[in-house]
Design a protein around this motif. Structure first.
Motif, PDB file in Angstrom:
ATOM      1  N   ARG A   1       0.817  -1.202   0.000  1.00  0.00           N
ATOM      2  CA  ARG A   1       0.000   0.000   0.000  1.00  0.00           C
ATOM      3  C   ARG A   1       0.856   1.260   0.000  1.00  0.00           C
ATOM      4  O   ARG A   1       0.353   2.344   0.095  1.00  0.00           O
ATOM      5  N   GLY A   2       2.145   1.117  -0.089  1.00  0.00           N
ATOM      6  CA  GLY A   2       3.040   2.268  -0.108  1.00  0.00           C
ATOM      7  C   GLY A   2       3.743   2.415   1.219  1.00  0.00           C
ATOM      8  O   GLY A   2       3.580   1.616   2.129  1.00  0.00           O
ATOM      9  N   ALA A   3       4.529   3.445   1.330  1.00  0.00           N
ATOM     10  CA  ALA A   3       5.336   3.661   2.523  1.00  0.00           C
ATOM     11  C   ALA A   3       4.548   4.489   3.525  1.00  0.00           C
ATOM     12  O   ALA A   3       3.971   5.498   3.183  1.00  0.00           O
TER      13      ALA A   3
ATOM     14  N   ARG B   1      13.757  -8.321  -3.469  1.00  0.00           N
ATOM     15  CA  ARG B   1      13.780  -9.222  -4.624  1.00  0.00           C
ATOM     16  C   ARG B   1      12.741  -8.797  -5.664  1.00  0.00           C
ATOM     17  O   ARG B   1      12.141  -9.628  -6.343  1.00  0.00           O
ATOM     18  N   PHE B   2      12.520  -7.494  -5.743  1.00  0.00           N
ATOM     19  CA  PHE B   2      11.568  -6.959  -6.709  1.00  0.00           C
ATOM     20  C   PHE B   2      12.030  -7.245  -8.123  1.00  0.00           C
ATOM     21  O   PHE B   2      13.185  -7.037  -8.470  1.00  0.00           O
ATOM     22  N   THR B   3      11.098  -7.691  -8.937  1.00  0.00           N
ATOM     23  CA  THR B   3      11.329  -7.879 -10.366  1.00  0.00           C
ATOM     24  C   THR B   3      10.633  -6.728 -11.099  1.00  0.00           C
ATOM     25  O   THR B   3       9.942  -5.907 -10.485  1.00  0.00           O
TER      26      THR B   3
ATOM     27  N   VAL C   1       7.473  -4.175  -9.632  1.00  0.00           N
ATOM     28  CA  VAL C   1       7.487  -2.716  -9.619  1.00  0.00           C
ATOM     29  C   VAL C   1       6.322  -2.157 -10.446  1.00  0.00           C
ATOM     30  O   VAL C   1       5.793  -1.086 -10.141  1.00  0.00           O
ATOM     31  N   GLN C   2       5.869  -2.914 -11.447  1.00  0.00           N
ATOM     32  CA  GLN C   2       4.669  -2.511 -12.193  1.00  0.00           C
ATOM     33  C   GLN C   2       3.444  -2.544 -11.271  1.00  0.00           C
ATOM     34  O   GLN C   2       2.596  -1.655 -11.326  1.00  0.00           O
ATOM     35  N   ARG C   3       3.355  -3.554 -10.423  1.00  0.00           N
ATOM     36  CA  ARG C   3       2.241  -3.627  -9.457  1.00  0.00           C
ATOM     37  C   ARG C   3       2.313  -2.458  -8.480  1.00  0.00           C
ATOM     38  O   ARG C   3       1.291  -1.876  -8.128  1.00  0.00           O
ATOM     39  N   LEU C   4       3.513  -2.134  -8.043  1.00  0.00           N
ATOM     40  CA  LEU C   4       3.687  -1.008  -7.126  1.00  0.00           C
ATOM     41  C   LEU C   4       3.218   0.285  -7.780  1.00  0.00           C
ATOM     42  O   LEU C   4       2.578   1.118  -7.132  1.00  0.00           O
TER      43      LEU C   4
ATOM     44  N   VAL D   1       9.714   2.561 -14.364  1.00  0.00           N
ATOM     45  CA  VAL D   1       8.703   2.865 -13.345  1.00  0.00           C
ATOM     46  C   VAL D   1       9.334   3.678 -12.221  1.00  0.00           C
ATOM     47  O   VAL D   1       8.767   4.670 -11.756  1.00  0.00           O
ATOM     48  N   VAL D   2      10.515   3.274 -11.774  1.00  0.00           N
ATOM     49  CA  VAL D   2      11.208   3.997 -10.702  1.00  0.00           C
ATOM     50  C   VAL D   2      11.510   5.419 -11.160  1.00  0.00           C
ATOM     51  O   VAL D   2      11.332   6.387 -10.392  1.00  0.00           O
TER      52      VAL D   2
END
Length: 195
Positions: free
Chosen positions: A13-15, A37-39, A43-46, A75-76
């Motif tokens: 849900r974020g930081a 271990r983000f792929t 990061v697309q889901r984030l 995305v980043v």
């Protein structure tokens, strides 16, 4: 004088930044997704979880020690471009290559006051390193502290030769004086530190 102790909790849900008493703060200054271990897919889901409009208050964005390629890096970078007060970007120990270095070069033009970019242990070659350092140096205002750009342990090849070539036309410093050259100052008044 008692000082509040701050810590951060991250979830999908974020930081959420909490005070020592567990009370949520109104502003979030550090987006930390390191060692997850983000792929690229993660990061697309984030991205879907974060607000699409407006700006973010993050001053530090940390996606270090993950499995992001230059695809996930986009995305980043989109997140970073929405952070007008961004100071530190940590992306070390990922799978970022020269395509990602070009995206980071674009970020330097968008955020010329960024203070630190950590990219060690990726897959950036001399071509990507030159593009990134050149863009960072050209975007950096003269009256600002140098950008601290960590590029060690990449696939640059002959790093000394690349550095020598860059110094011919750019204000770049490899920090030969560790006492007078620091994250915030350069004894030679250069715009980019590549320690």
């Amino acid at each position: 004088l008692a000082q509040a102790v701050w810590f951060k909790v991250c979830s999908w849900r974020g930081a959420a930044r909490l005070s020592a008493g567990g009370v949520p703060m109104a502003r979030q200054y550090h987006l930390n997704y390191s060692r997850r271990r983000f792929t690229d897919e993660d990061v697309q889901r984030l991205k879907r979880e974060l607000p699409a409009q407006g700006t973010y208050t993050y001053e530090e964005v940390d996606f270090s020690q993950n499995e992001l390629s230059s695809t996930g890096l986009r995305v980043v970078l989109d997140i970073c471009k929405k952070c007008p007060k961004l100071r530190v970007l940590k992306l070390y120990r990922n799978h970022i290559d020269d395509v990602g270095a070009k995206g980071l070069a674009d970020l330097c033009g968008h955020c010329p006051s960024i203070e630190e970019i950590h990219l060690s242990h990726n897959h950036i070659t001399a071509v990507g390193a030159e593009a990134l350092v050149t863009a960072a140096e050209r975007a950096r205002p003269d009256n600002m502290a140098p950008l601290w750009l960590r590029l060690e342990q990449n696939e640059v090849g002959d790093a000394d030769a690349v550095y020598q070539e860059l110094t011919r036309h750019l204000k770049v410093c490899n920090r030969p004086d560790e006492f007078r050259c620091s994250v915030r100052s350069c004894c030679r008044r250069m715009k980019v530190h590549v320690p």
